[in-house]
Design a protein around this motif. Structure first.
Motif, PDB file in Angstrom:
ATOM      1  N   THR A 146       0.839  -1.188   0.000  1.00 20.45           N
ATOM      2  CA  THR A 146       0.000   0.000   0.000  1.00 20.45           C
ATOM      3  C   THR A 146       0.881   1.248   0.000  1.00 20.45           C
ATOM      4  O   THR A 146       2.063   1.181   0.365  1.00 20.45           O
ATOM      5  N   PRO A 147       0.351   2.402  -0.386  1.00 19.81           N
ATOM      6  CA  PRO A 147       1.170   3.625  -0.386  1.00 19.81           C
ATOM      7  C   PRO A 147       1.764   3.952   0.975  1.00 19.81           C
ATOM      8  O   PRO A 147       2.869   4.489   1.065  1.00 19.81           O
ATOM      9  N   GLU A 148       1.034   3.652   2.053  1.00 21.51           N
ATOM     10  CA  GLU A 148       1.534   3.950   3.390  1.00 21.51           C
ATOM     11  C   GLU A 148       2.645   3.016   3.827  1.00 21.51           C
ATOM     12  O   GLU A 148       3.458   3.365   4.683  1.00 21.51           O
ATOM     13  N   GLY A 149       2.680   1.800   3.242  1.00 21.07           N
ATOM     14  CA  GLY A 149       3.674   0.815   3.634  1.00 21.07           C
ATOM     15  C   GLY A 149       3.064  -0.305   4.445  1.00 21.07           C
ATOM     16  O   GLY A 149       1.920  -0.228   4.918  1.00 21.07           O
ATOM     17  N   ILE A 175       6.284   4.397   4.944  1.00 21.69           N
ATOM     18  CA  ILE A 175       7.368   3.634   4.320  1.00 21.69           C
ATOM     19  C   ILE A 175       7.546   4.165   2.900  1.00 21.69           C
ATOM     20  O   ILE A 175       6.585   4.276   2.142  1.00 21.69           O
ATOM     21  N   MET A 176       8.794   4.476   2.551  1.00 22.61           N
ATOM     22  CA  MET A 176       9.046   5.219   1.323  1.00 22.61           C
ATOM     23  C   MET A 176       9.946   4.499   0.319  1.00 22.61           C
ATOM     24  O   MET A 176      10.640   5.140  -0.455  1.00 22.61           O
ATOM     25  N   GLY A 177       9.973   3.204   0.349  1.00 21.61           N
ATOM     26  CA  GLY A 177      10.765   2.504  -0.651  1.00 21.61           C
ATOM     27  C   GLY A 177      12.226   2.372  -0.261  1.00 21.61           C
ATOM     28  O   GLY A 177      12.631   2.733   0.838  1.00 21.61           O
ATOM     29  N   ARG A 178      13.019   1.857  -1.183  1.00 23.57           N
ATOM     30  CA  ARG A 178      14.406   1.528  -0.863  1.00 23.57           C
ATOM     31  C   ARG A 178      15.338   2.722  -0.998  1.00 23.57           C
ATOM     32  O   ARG A 178      15.003   3.743  -1.570  1.00 23.57           O
ATOM     33  N   ILE A 323      15.167  -0.207   3.382  1.00 24.88           N
ATOM     34  CA  ILE A 323      13.889   0.468   3.206  1.00 24.88           C
ATOM     35  C   ILE A 323      13.885   1.773   4.000  1.00 24.88           C
ATOM     36  O   ILE A 323      14.268   1.805   5.161  1.00 24.88           O
ATOM     37  N   SER A 324      13.453   2.858   3.363  1.00 26.01           N
ATOM     38  CA  SER A 324      13.435   4.148   4.041  1.00 26.01           C
ATOM     39  C   SER A 324      12.046   4.452   4.583  1.00 26.01           C
ATOM     40  O   SER A 324      11.035   3.926   4.095  1.00 26.01           O
TER      41      SER A 324
END
Length: 471
Positions: A146-149, A175-178, A323-324
């Motif tokens: 999901t967009p939120e992570g 959560i913003m991806g790697r 993961i950032s």
């Protein structure tokens, strides 16, 4: 030639001709302003650069003095540093690409690697967890992505933030991806093309590409290799410039390795809050403190929710699991919107769940304590080797954590030339100019000290010392 460079040349000519000798006091900023006509901010910037390259020293409330370069310098002086407050466009030339692209070559000694040595934390256990998640939870992937992570990972990161003085709900964690994707999204969310952003100098140089990409202008604030930024200078720059956002790395700063004091953190957060200027806090290596499990952060002093706390899991970054995440209540909807529009579906849901379960079910914290112990030993050994094999005129930062060290070479040392020569010895060596928007720090280098000190690596560090001497 820029005006501040003309001032630098003027002072150096006086020193070379003997009209200014070691220990002599330089004209005050006001006196030089009256005699040569340059603005006081230009003269302050010139004096600051002369101080950073070791030509002069600054004494609080006394002024600037010609340095005695015959004395050994093992640590940076306690003096402050002023800045040129003029904003300027950010350009990322071939320098950063040339150096960073070579870090991935196996035949090079990665003293310039962006992350700590991969041997510090094995990836077998997390790889095993990822395979297990793929086998048992493949039907629920859509719920994780999901967009939120992933909900579990947001909960885990929220719990871990307590060690940095941050009390947060899982709902406030995005959560913003790697990699540093979260930093990129945060910059985009807070700014518009043409805005002015305040950045440290030296700084975590990958941010420059984002600033250029979004058409932003930068104002630099000097980050002292002992104390970090000066709160008074921070206040001055906010007062005299229309700053849209600040990007700071207060804990285990890259490349100096130092951490702001609690008093500095409090003052900086308060200044930004008074002017409603958001701060993006970069916390890539906050987990890698040499002493103790309790960390610090700007966010812990953030009563008005003005700080966006961007972080990664420092123990996993080297293996591609970095993961950032961004912690912010105030800016959460905007971040999620930008995250969604930039990726629609990140595709990292399974990886996020594997990381969450790895941290929850394994001895990750015990591994992290082991990493800190090893890093402390390796950095200490690296500093010892630097003291033995580098010229005594070098000044060296003393990291509080992480793995980077910032070194000022002799005044006439050419870091760019040395970086090119180092490649012929299979050594990647990041030169100081790549850490500054204005390409300052021409006689500085940064070193990653996280690698095991093998006989060959010690020999190559001696080679770096030889480059510092030969020029």
């Amino acid at each position: 030639m820029r005006r501040y460079e003309q001032v630098i040349d003027l002072i150096r000519q006086r020193i070379e001709k003997g009209t200014l000798k070691a220990g002599d006091k330089l004209p005050s900023v006001r006196q030089l302003h009256k005699s040569i006509g340059c603005s006081m901010t230009t003269i302050q910037h010139a004096y600051a650069l002369l101080e950073s390259d070791g030509t002069v020293t600054a004494k609080p409330r006394s002024g600037y003095f010609v340095a005695d370069n015959t004395a050994a310098a093992t640590d940076f002086a306690d003096s402050g540093h002023e800045n040129d407050p003029t904003d300027r466009p950010v350009s990322v030339d071939e320098l950063a690409f040339r150096v960073t692209s070579l870090w991935h070559r196996a035949d090079l000694e990665a003293f310039g690697a962006l992350y700590p040595s991969r041997d510090l934390v094995g990836r077998d256990k997390i790889d095993q967890t990822l395979r297990q998640v793929l086998r048992t939870q493949v039907r629920h992937i859509h719920k994780m992505d999901t967009p939120e992570g992933d909900p579990l990972l947001r909960e885990v990161i929220g719990r871990r933030a307590v060690t940095k003085g941050i009390i947060v709900r899982p709902a406030d964690v995005a959560i913003m991806g790697r990699g540093i994707q979260g930093l990129d999204i945060s910059i985009e969310a807070l700014t518009s093309p043409g805005d002015v952003v305040l950045v440290e100098s030296p700084s975590f140089f990958p941010i420059f590409a984002a600033l250029q990409r979004y058409g932003l202008r930068a104002v630099e604030i000097y980050s002292h290799p002992k104390f970090g930024i000066d709160p008074n200078q921070f206040e001055y720059l906010l007062h005299n410039n229309t700053i849209r956002a600040c990007i700071l790395m207060p804990v285990h700063h890259y490349p100096t390795g130092i951490t702001y004091s609690p008093a500095t953190m409090q003052a900086v957060v308060a200044s930004a809050a008074r002017r409603n200027v958001p701060i993006i806090e970069i916390d890539l290596f906050g987990d890698l403190a040499f002493d103790g499990d309790v960390m610090s952060s700007l966010k812990q002093y953030d009563e008005q929710d003005n700080v966006l706390h961007f972080s990664t899991l420092g123990g996993l970054s080297a293996h591609g699991y970095g993961i950032s995440s961004v912690i912010s209540t105030r800016y959460q909807p905007l971040l999620i919107q930008r995250q969604y529009m930039s990726a629609l579906s990140s595709g990292d849901g399974v990886v996020q769940r594997a990381i969450a379960e790895h941290i929850t079910n394994s001895a990750y914290d015990r591994q992290l304590r082991r990493v800190r112990t090893i890093l402390k030993e390796r950095v200490a050994r690296g500093l010892q080797l630097i003291a033995e094999h580098f010229p005594s005129s070098c000044a060296v930062s003393l990291p509080t954590g992480g793995f980077m060290c910032w070194i000022r070479g002799p005044r006439d040392f050419d870091a760019l030339k040395a970086s090119q020569i180092a490649l012929t010895h299979q050594i990647s060596l990041p030169p100081g100019p790549m850490f500054s928007v204005t390409n300052s720090f021409s006689n500085f280098i940064a070193l990653n000290l996280s690698l095991p000190w093998t006989e060959d690596r010690v020999r190559k560090l001696k080679t770096v010392g030889g480059l510092l001497r030969s020029q």
